[in-house]
Design an enzyme around this catalytic site. Structure first.
Site, mmCIF file in Angstrom:
data_model
loop_
_atom_site.group_PDB
_atom_site.id
_atom_site.type_symbol
_atom_site.label_atom_id
_atom_site.label_comp_id
_atom_site.label_asym_id
_atom_site.label_seq_id
_atom_site.Cartn_x
_atom_site.Cartn_y
_atom_site.Cartn_z
ATOM 1 N N CYS A 181 -5.785 0.144 7.124
ATOM 2 C CA CYS A 181 -5.667 0.646 5.742
ATOM 3 C C CYS A 181 -6.841 1.585 5.441
ATOM 4 O O CYS A 181 -8.006 1.206 5.564
ATOM 5 C CB CYS A 181 -5.653 -0.524 4.763
ATOM 6 S SG CYS A 181 -5.426 -0.003 3.049
ATOM 7 N N CYS B 109 0.851 -1.190 0.000
ATOM 8 C CA CYS B 109 0.000 0.000 0.000
ATOM 9 C C CYS B 109 0.892 1.248 0.000
ATOM 10 O O CYS B 109 2.015 1.236 0.518
ATOM 11 C CB CYS B 109 -0.892 -0.002 1.240
ATOM 12 S SG CYS B 109 -2.100 1.359 1.251
HETATM 13 ZN ZN ZN Z 1 -3.372 1.006 3.001
#
Ligand code: ZN
Length: 195
Positions: A101, A39
């Site tokens: 996230c 990410c």
């Molecule tokens: Zn993330």
């Protein structure tokens, strides 16, 4: 504005001399063994959590560690995947999700993304994952879904068929620093990558 130049100066003064031989070698060699898909989240630093040196990880970072399935047309993620697998010959791809996230939280909690059309459009690549209000469960299911997306890329499919490539799914837990492996066939719970 954060003064990155102070960090650059410190790197060149204090860190680089100890790695000068490594960088001299890397000047003409690029042979990473692993493609790491993580990410874009600033708290998930691939080289730090895997303790790899420069030159060892080929890294793609996207919001939500998403890899769109193969499709016609230009796509920066697809180009990086293809280059890593077909040219650099990585033998390992890790897709790494993480706790907290923002992308997965927005989906799980059904945030209004009307003011973020690019984000909303991008998050459709989460695909057929059953949207759950449980963020950790969605994080794991999304990692499994992105591994499936990766396998639709021709270079990846060829390497998988030739058994020269391994796909792995991880989740990094920010508050504990632990990494769990995602069981793709049953991404409900993870097992620790390390003891
Ligand atoms: Zn993330």
């Amino acid at each position: 504005m954060h003064d990155l130049s102070e960090g650059v100066a410190r790197f060149h003064r204090d860190v680089f001399p100890g790695k000068a031989d490594l960088f001299a070698r890397l000047a003409t060699t690029h042979r990473p063994g692993t493609l790491f898909v993580g990410c874009s989240d600033a708290r998930v630093v691939p080289e730090l959590i895997t303790q790899r040196e420069p030159g060892e990880l080929f890294v793609i970072r996207t919001a939500g560690n998403l890899v769109p399935p193969h499709a016609p047309g230009a796509d920066g993620v697809a180009a990086s995947v293809e280059y890593a697998v077909a040219v650099l010959g990585v033998d390992d791809i890790v897709v790494c999700g993480h706790s907290g996230c923002g992308a997965m939280t927005a989906l799980a909690e059904g945030h209004d993304l009307a003011a973020l059309p690019a984000v909303a459009d991008w998050l459709r690549h989460v695909g057929a994952v059953p949207v759950t209000r449980d963020v950790p469960a969605l994080v794991r299911a999304n990692v499994a879904a992105q591994l499936a997306n990766l396998a639709t890329h021709p270079s990846v499919a060829r390497a998988l068929a030739a058994r020269t490539l391994t796909l792995r799914g991880w989740v990094f837990d920010i508050p504990t620093g632990t990494v769990e492996q995602v069981d793709v066939s049953s991404p409900v719970a993870g097992t620790p990558v390390h003891s």
